[in-house]
Scaffold this active site. Structure first.
Site, PDB file in Angstrom:
ATOM      1  N   GLU A  60      41.189  67.117  54.532  1.00 43.57           N
ATOM      2  CA  GLU A  60      39.754  65.892  54.894  1.00 43.57           C
ATOM      3  C   GLU A  60      40.429  64.684  54.379  1.00 43.57           C
ATOM      4  O   GLU A  60      41.841  64.277  54.386  1.00 43.57           O
ATOM      5  CB  GLU A  60      39.345  66.465  53.173  1.00 43.57           C
ATOM      6  CG  GLU A  60      38.624  67.855  52.749  1.00 43.57           C
ATOM      7  CD  GLU A  60      38.067  67.764  51.949  1.00 43.57           C
ATOM      8  OE1 GLU A  60      38.124  67.134  51.049  1.00 43.57           O
ATOM      9  OE2 GLU A  60      37.918  69.256  51.456  1.00 43.57           O
ATOM     10  N   CYS A  70      38.382  65.476  46.478  1.00 39.16           N
ATOM     11  CA  CYS A  70      39.256  66.537  47.764  1.00 39.16           C
ATOM     12  C   CYS A  70      39.365  67.383  47.333  1.00 39.16           C
ATOM     13  O   CYS A  70      39.184  68.001  45.713  1.00 39.16           O
ATOM     14  CB  CYS A  70      40.428  65.646  47.326  1.00 39.16           C
ATOM     15  SG  CYS A  70      40.823  63.749  47.981  1.00 39.16           S
TER      16      CYS A  70
END
Length: 344
Positions: free
Chosen positions: A89, A336
């Site tokens: 990501e 995250c």
């Protein structure tokens, strides 16, 4: 450990093909100045050379594929597919003044198991190569976005990845990304050998240390790494980093309601950072609101606003520099490791 980046491999290929020295610069300019993402569209390069590039590197400069995107008014979060059927990501933050900041991943997953972290629940899948990491930024750049500042605060522990130093070379190389060293921040949970190497090789790159508790036992419980690199040893290393580089060190502190947000915690942080020597004014605490996730324990919650203000006030009253970070992206799972989890 070394993973040769595509930029080095392109240079090797050009020298094998007996190309003039300026050829690499033409390719780099096509990518970084004209934002051309396909080798075949680099018409300044002879067709035969373009064909060789395609044969060796595929049609696209970018080696990762965006598979999911979530956007809110100031946050754009992208999940990329990488080699080996894995995903990482990256997050783009847009500030009101027009500044674009990026939070990128250095590992797929993370093996350190900090208890409040979504990425930690994944475990470590692998270290990202220099291309895996720099491609996250290249994706935004090729899409017309400015790369104003970059922090390694996405998935993974940057200083546990030996490829991070090759990555920093590419990001700061004037022929490619050309980022100023001071516009890059490396975040660590306290990997001492990595801090050492960063001080020597990239002294101007910003360093952030994740503290999350000033009390040794609690920190070990929240962050098992504390048993391997104890807090006091890390702080001594940070003192050395500051005195060697003359640069600030940021202390990241995620506030967890009822866990680490008491007045005693604030006073203990101040006590840790005071009287460390002539450089103590170069420590700066960033207080970060907690993003709760589906995969982290239910007992962790965000501290309320009054508590955060009180905590900051205590630190300031003790002469500690402190910033309360604004929270971005809770509405789009921007912590995250969250998109990764949803995608699975």
């Amino acid at each position: 450990m070394k993973s040769t980046s595509k930029y080095e491999r392109i240079q090797h290929l050009l020298s094998d093909l007996k190309q003039p020295a300026y050829r690499f610069q033409q390719i780099a300019d096509a990518i970084f100045k004209q934002r051309i993402g396909e080798y075949d569209r680099m018409t300044i390069i002879p067709k035969a050379i373009r064909n060789e590039l395609i044969k060796n590197f595929g049609e696209n400069v970018l080696n990762l594929t965006p598979v999911m995107q979530k956007t809110s008014n100031q946050v754009n979060k992208v999940l990329f597919a990488i080699e080996g059927n894995e995903h990482v990501e990256a997050v783009q933050l847009s500030y009101e003044r027009g500044w674009k900041s990026y939070c990128i991943s250095s590992q797929c997953g993370c093996g350190y198991g900090c208890r409040f972290c979504a990425t930690g629940t994944i475990g470590l899948k692998r270290n990202l190569t220099a291309d895996d990491i720099t491609d996250q930024l290249l994706y935004f750049h090729l899409n017309g976005q400015a790369l104003d500042s970059v922090s390694f605060m996405g998935m993974g522990e940057a200083l546990a990845n030996p490829y991070i130093f090759d990555t920093l070379k590419i990001l700061t190389d004037s022929r490619t990304f050309g980022l100023g060293h001071r516009r890059i921040t490396v975040s660590t949970i306290g990997i001492i050998p990595g801090i050492d190497r960063l001080s020597k090789e990239f002294p101007q790159v910003n360093l952030t240390f994740s503290l999350h508790s000033p009390f040794v036992e609690q920190r070990s419980e929240l962050m098992p790494i504390n048993n391997r690199f104890p807090l006091n040893e890390v702080l001594n290393k940070l003192d050395q980093h500051i005195s060697d580089t003359g640069r600030k060190v940021y202390i990241a502190y995620i506030l967890l309601r009822g866990e680490n947000d008491s007045n005693e915690h604030a006073e203990a942080i101040a006590a840790l950072l005071k009287n460390r020597g002539p450089w103590e004014h170069l420590y700066h605490v960033n207080l970060i609101p907690y993003n709760s996730t589906d995969v982290t324990p239910d007992n962790f919650h965000q501290s309320d606003k009054e508590r955060v203000q009180r905590f900051a006030h205590i630190l300031k009253s003790k002469g500690i520099k402190v910033t309360v970070r604004t929270q971005f992206g809770t509405d789009i799972d921007a912590a995250c490791g969250q998109l990764y989890g949803h995608n699975k």
